[in-house]
Design a protein around this motif. Sequence first.
Motif, mmCIF file in Angstrom:
data_model
loop_
_atom_site.group_PDB
_atom_site.id
_atom_site.type_symbol
_atom_site.label_atom_id
_atom_site.label_comp_id
_atom_site.label_asym_id
_atom_site.label_seq_id
_atom_site.Cartn_x
_atom_site.Cartn_y
_atom_site.Cartn_z
ATOM 1 N N ALA B 10 -10.746 -2.340 -2.720
ATOM 2 C CA ALA B 10 -11.067 -2.375 -1.566
ATOM 3 C C ALA B 10 -10.369 -1.220 -0.943
ATOM 4 O O ALA B 10 -10.739 -0.264 -0.122
ATOM 5 N N ALA B 13 -11.914 2.138 -2.078
ATOM 6 C CA ALA B 13 -12.867 2.161 -1.379
ATOM 7 C C ALA B 13 -12.734 3.132 -0.108
ATOM 8 O O ALA B 13 -13.309 4.029 0.603
ATOM 9 N N VAL B 16 -11.251 6.324 -0.170
ATOM 10 C CA VAL B 16 -12.204 7.398 -0.570
ATOM 11 C C VAL B 16 -13.220 7.659 0.544
ATOM 12 O O VAL B 16 -13.702 8.759 1.156
ATOM 13 N N ALA B 17 -13.526 6.336 1.583
ATOM 14 C CA ALA B 17 -14.392 6.639 2.573
ATOM 15 C C ALA B 17 -13.550 7.436 3.824
ATOM 16 O O ALA B 17 -14.103 8.261 4.324
ATOM 17 N N ALA B 20 -13.588 11.018 2.817
ATOM 18 C CA ALA B 20 -14.913 11.721 2.900
ATOM 19 C C ALA B 20 -15.123 11.950 4.590
ATOM 20 O O ALA B 20 -15.546 13.173 4.849
ATOM 21 N N GLY B 23 -12.876 14.986 5.206
ATOM 22 C CA GLY B 23 -13.308 16.247 4.767
ATOM 23 C C GLY B 23 -14.321 16.809 5.507
ATOM 24 O O GLY B 23 -14.627 17.975 5.661
#
Lengths: 179, 224
Positions: B10, B13, B16-17, B20, B23
Motif C-alpha cells: 500500500a 502504491a 508511486v501515486a 506521479a 511529476g
Amino acid sequence: MSRTVAAVASLALLAGTAACGSGDDAPAADDRYGHAATGDLALTDGWATEAPKAPTSSGDATDMGSTMSAVSGAYFTLTNDGDTDDALVGVSTDAASQAQLHTTESTGGGTGGTMKQVARVPVPAGKSTRLTVGGYHVMLISPTRALSAGDEVSLRLRFASGADLDVTVPVLDRADRPS
Amino acid sequence: MSPARRTSLALAAAVVAALALVGCGSTTQESGSGGSGGAATVEGTGGGSVADRAFSSEPTPKPAPAGTVTNADGSTFSYRSAPKGKLTLVYFGYTNCPDVCPTTMADIASALAKLPDDVADKVDVQLVSTDPRRDTDPQITQWLAGFDPSFKGGRAPIDQVVTQARAYGIGISPPTTVKGDYEVTHGAQVLALAPGGGEVGYFRELAGPEGYAAVLPGLVKKWA
C-alpha cells in the motif's frame, strides 16, 4: 486485497507515465476518441455524430426533398508537427455515400449561420486545426448504415502533401463529445 | 500475504501515486492560469460566468411579432400566444443540418434532462424550420424525437419565417441555390420567450448544456 493494491500501483504508474510523457507539443491522445498519426500529421479527438441510415429509394443526394434527415458530422483535431503547411483536401469512407468538407459561416451579423462546402481545411506547419461544431467539419451524407453511439466509422483522410491518414472514430452521443 | 507486506504494498502504491502527482504537477501549473481562484470560482454560482457566457438578457422584453407556425403534430404555435406558465425556447433551424442545429437541440435536451422536473416541465422548446420546403412533418417529428419527444417543431411559408425571426433580431434568409449547392441558414441564438412571446433574452450560439442548465432555473422562476 494485495492484488488490488498492486493494480492501483500499476494504474498510478501508468497514469503518471501517460500524463508526464506528453512533454512536447503533441496533444495527448485520448482513447475515448479516435486518434492516428502518419509522418508529421496527427489526428486526435476524432468522433462522429449519430445518424439514421439514408433511405435507399432516394436517387439524387442533392435532391433531399423526400428523404429523411440522414447526415452525420465527423470532427477531429489535426496537428502538423512538420515545417511545411499542409491541408486536408478529401475524406473517404464506406459509412456514407459522400463525405464533404464543410464550414459553418456566420451570417446576419452573427445572428445566423450557413454551411459552405470547402475544398480544403488548412493545417499550417507547427499548428493544430480543430474541426468542431460551428466551424470546419466533415459532412457524411446519406450514411450507408445507421450510425448509433458505440458504432465506429473508418475514415481515410487525404492531404495536399499526398499523405493519407486512416483513422477509426467512435460514433458518440453529442453529450459525450470532446469538450 | 502478511498484513505487514500488505502495508508495504500500500505504501508503495502511495509513493508511486505521489510521484506521479508530483511529476505531473509542474506540467499542470505551467498550463494553468496561475490565478488564485481556479476552476472552482469559474464554476461558482450567483451571476457566475457560465451563465453570463451563455445568455444575454434584454433590458426590457422584445415584443412578439404576429405570425404562426403549423407544427408537425398539427398544433399551431403563435408567438403572441406563447403559453402561460412556461418559458418557450425558440430556435430557427432545419433538419438536414449536421452541425449547429442538432448540437443546439441536443444541448437543450441534455440540460433539461439534468434539471429538476419543476424547472424542466416549464420549458417548451419550439423549432421553426428555416427550410420549410424540405422539412416535412414526419421528418421534423423524427428529428426532434432524437433529442426529446416533447420538443415541437413546425413550418410557415419561408418569407413569414424570415420576418418572424428578424423581428427578434435573428438574421436568417430564405434558402438559395449557389453554384448548385442548396444553402440553408439557421439561427445562431436560441430565443427565450415569456408567456405572450416577449423575448426576455437569448442563449448565445453553442451555449452548451452547462450554459442552459445554469440559466434556465432562474428564467423559469422569473418568467414562467
